[in-house]
Design a protein around this motif. Structure first.
Motif, PDB file in Angstrom:
ATOM      1  N   VAL A  44     -15.312  -8.466 113.887  1.00 14.55           N
ATOM      2  CA  VAL A  44     -14.144  -7.996 112.927  1.00 14.55           C
ATOM      3  C   VAL A  44     -13.965  -9.146 112.308  1.00 14.55           C
ATOM      4  O   VAL A  44     -13.559  -9.131 110.864  1.00 14.55           O
ATOM      5  N   ASP A  45     -13.530 -10.423 112.660  1.00 11.39           N
ATOM      6  CA  ASP A  45     -13.137 -11.352 112.059  1.00 11.39           C
ATOM      7  C   ASP A  45     -13.933 -11.979 110.842  1.00 11.39           C
ATOM      8  O   ASP A  45     -13.310 -12.223 110.043  1.00 11.39           O
ATOM      9  N   ASP A  46     -15.192 -11.830 111.188  1.00 11.65           N
ATOM     10  CA  ASP A  46     -16.199 -12.183 110.205  1.00 11.65           C
ATOM     11  C   ASP A  46     -16.227 -11.348 108.913  1.00 11.65           C
ATOM     12  O   ASP A  46     -16.277 -11.897 107.863  1.00 11.65           O
ATOM     13  N   GLN A  47     -16.225 -10.170 109.188  1.00 10.23           N
ATOM     14  CA  GLN A  47     -16.104  -9.246 108.199  1.00 10.23           C
ATOM     15  C   GLN A  47     -14.923  -9.319 107.349  1.00 10.23           C
ATOM     16  O   GLN A  47     -15.059  -9.022 106.127  1.00 10.23           O
ATOM     17  N   ALA A  48     -13.846  -9.408 107.966  1.00 13.41           N
ATOM     18  CA  ALA A  48     -12.596  -9.652 107.108  1.00 13.41           C
ATOM     19  C   ALA A  48     -12.503 -10.666 106.255  1.00 13.41           C
ATOM     20  O   ALA A  48     -12.413 -10.710 105.040  1.00 13.41           O
ATOM     21  N   GLU A  49     -13.272 -11.797 106.816  1.00 17.49           N
ATOM     22  CA  GLU A  49     -13.436 -12.960 105.946  1.00 17.49           C
ATOM     23  C   GLU A  49     -14.381 -12.696 104.756  1.00 17.49           C
ATOM     24  O   GLU A  49     -14.061 -13.010 103.374  1.00 17.49           O
ATOM     25  N   TRP A  50     -15.409 -12.137 104.713  1.00 19.80           N
ATOM     26  CA  TRP A  50     -16.599 -11.502 103.975  1.00 19.80           C
ATOM     27  C   TRP A  50     -15.754 -10.787 102.991  1.00 19.80           C
ATOM     28  O   TRP A  50     -16.195 -10.811 101.839  1.00 19.80           O
ATOM     29  N   LEU A  51     -14.791  -9.795 103.299  1.00 20.35           N
ATOM     30  CA  LEU A  51     -14.354  -8.865 102.647  1.00 20.35           C
ATOM     31  C   LEU A  51     -13.428  -9.789 101.473  1.00 20.35           C
ATOM     32  O   LEU A  51     -13.087  -9.382 100.521  1.00 20.35           O
ATOM     33  N   ARG A  52     -12.720 -10.544 101.926  1.00 19.55           N
ATOM     34  CA  ARG A  52     -11.998 -11.566 101.109  1.00 19.55           C
ATOM     35  C   ARG A  52     -12.927 -12.302 100.242  1.00 19.55           C
ATOM     36  O   ARG A  52     -12.393 -12.346  98.908  1.00 19.55           O
ATOM     37  N   ASN A  53     -14.080 -12.761 100.492  1.00 24.70           N
ATOM     38  CA  ASN A  53     -15.091 -13.078  99.576  1.00 24.70           C
ATOM     39  C   ASN A  53     -15.344 -12.547  98.510  1.00 24.70           C
ATOM     40  O   ASN A  53     -15.668 -12.744  97.319  1.00 24.70           O
ATOM     41  N   ILE A  54     -15.615 -11.034  98.925  1.00 26.88           N
ATOM     42  CA  ILE A  54     -15.998  -9.917  97.939  1.00 26.88           C
ATOM     43  C   ILE A  54     -14.766  -9.716  96.841  1.00 26.88           C
ATOM     44  O   ILE A  54     -15.136  -9.780  95.767  1.00 26.88           O
ATOM     45  N   LEU A  55     -13.647  -9.494  97.589  1.00 24.43           N
ATOM     46  CA  LEU A  55     -12.450  -9.066  96.611  1.00 24.43           C
ATOM     47  C   LEU A  55     -12.149 -10.536  95.578  1.00 24.43           C
ATOM     48  O   LEU A  55     -11.870 -10.020  94.502  1.00 24.43           O
ATOM     49  N   LYS A  56     -12.285 -11.578  96.270  1.00 20.33           N
ATOM     50  CA  LYS A  56     -12.124 -12.698  95.305  1.00 20.33           C
ATOM     51  C   LYS A  56     -13.209 -12.805  94.185  1.00 20.33           C
ATOM     52  O   LYS A  56     -12.753 -12.959  93.115  1.00 20.33           O
ATOM     53  N   SER A  57     -14.528 -12.314  94.616  1.00 25.02           N
ATOM     54  CA  SER A  57     -15.380 -12.352  93.454  1.00 25.02           C
ATOM     55  C   SER A  57     -15.251 -11.412  92.287  1.00 25.02           C
ATOM     56  O   SER A  57     -15.495 -11.603  91.231  1.00 25.02           O
TER      57      SER A  57
END
Length: 265
Positions: A95-108
């Protein structure tokens, strides 16, 4: 060989953006579709096709995230009625990894496509990852505002969200929430005040066995979300019957219309 070629072409299309089409009934904001544990292009592929057929939007972009969290966007997430499919290369990541990846997505999406407001539809563990993202970054003004979140069969109080077991994890409840909160649930509860008060939630729960579970996630675990949120932003819908199984929650036509009703109001 002809049949095999057709099946292969159809399979590839499930992970590709579509050309922009003109429809009148687009929903209000771009929608991000986040699959669950071990999910893939099939997880939301058919729902996206149904939404397009109904004129609710267009699958204009696919976002692929590699195992290092690098984001690659294909298509255009900024078009009117954009529906954006997320595919994690490591679809069993924590979950923690995916939460960070979601941040990367939304930032992009904000930096490169000027997306400032977005809705999210998430299934199973994907919904837990989205909630974890919101507890960390939900009030970050440098990221898009998540206006509405629809969750389907989310194991909020499971010890290991997403992983199937022979025994479905039941969560004894009190009027204040789970009596035996998992480590992840305790962390979400501790950080819940970071969730933007502007985010509205629709928690959809499957019931195939008289109030116990959707066959994979217990109703009590899914319902644990209500104790993390203010009643003014939280709504809940329990779907019953044979089509309310965990894997069928994103294939249920009744749920399609409930999602549309929530996102369009």
């Amino acid at each position: 060989m002809v049949l095999g070629g057709g099946a292969t072409h159809w399979f590839r299309l499930l992970a590709r953006p579509h050309k922009r089409i003109s429809k009148k009934n687009f929903l209000m904001r771009p929608i991000l579709f986040v699959h669950g544990y071990a999910g893939n292009r099939f997880s939301f592929g058919l729902m996206l096709k149904r939404f397009e057929k109904k004129g609710w939007g267009v699958k204009s972009a696919v976002v692929k995230v590699n195992a290092n969290g690098k984001v690659r966007v294909t298509g255009d997430p900024s078009v009117s009625g954009a529906m954006i499919q997320v595919l994690f290369e490591n679809n069993r990541a924590p979950v923690d990894d995916q939460a960070e990846w979601l941040r990367n997505i939304l930032k992009s999406l904000k930096q490169n496509y000027k997306v400032t407001d977005i809705d999210i539809i998430a299934h199973s563990m994907g919904a837990v990852s989205v909630l974890s993202y919101l507890t960390k970054y939900g009030s970050d003004l440098t990221l898009p505002v998540v206006s509405k979140l629809v969750t389907l069969g989310a194991p909020y109080n499971d010890i290991e969200p997403g992983k199937s077991s022979k025994v479905i994890e039941q969560s004894p409840m009190s009027t204040k929430g789970p009596l035996q909160p998992s480590a992840i649930y305790r962390r979400l509860k501790k950080m819940r005040h970071s969730i933007s008060p502007k985010t509205l939630f629709l928690n959809i729960i499957g019931d195939i066995d008289n109030g116990k579970s959707d066959g994979t996630v217990s109703i009590s675990s899914a319902r644990s979300l209500r104790y993390l949120l203010d009643g003014q932003v939280y709504s809940e819908l329990v779907i019953k019957g044979k089509k309310a199984t965990h894997r069928n929650l994103h294939e249920n036509r009744e749920i399609d219309f409930e999602i549309n009703r929530f996102l369009s109001r």
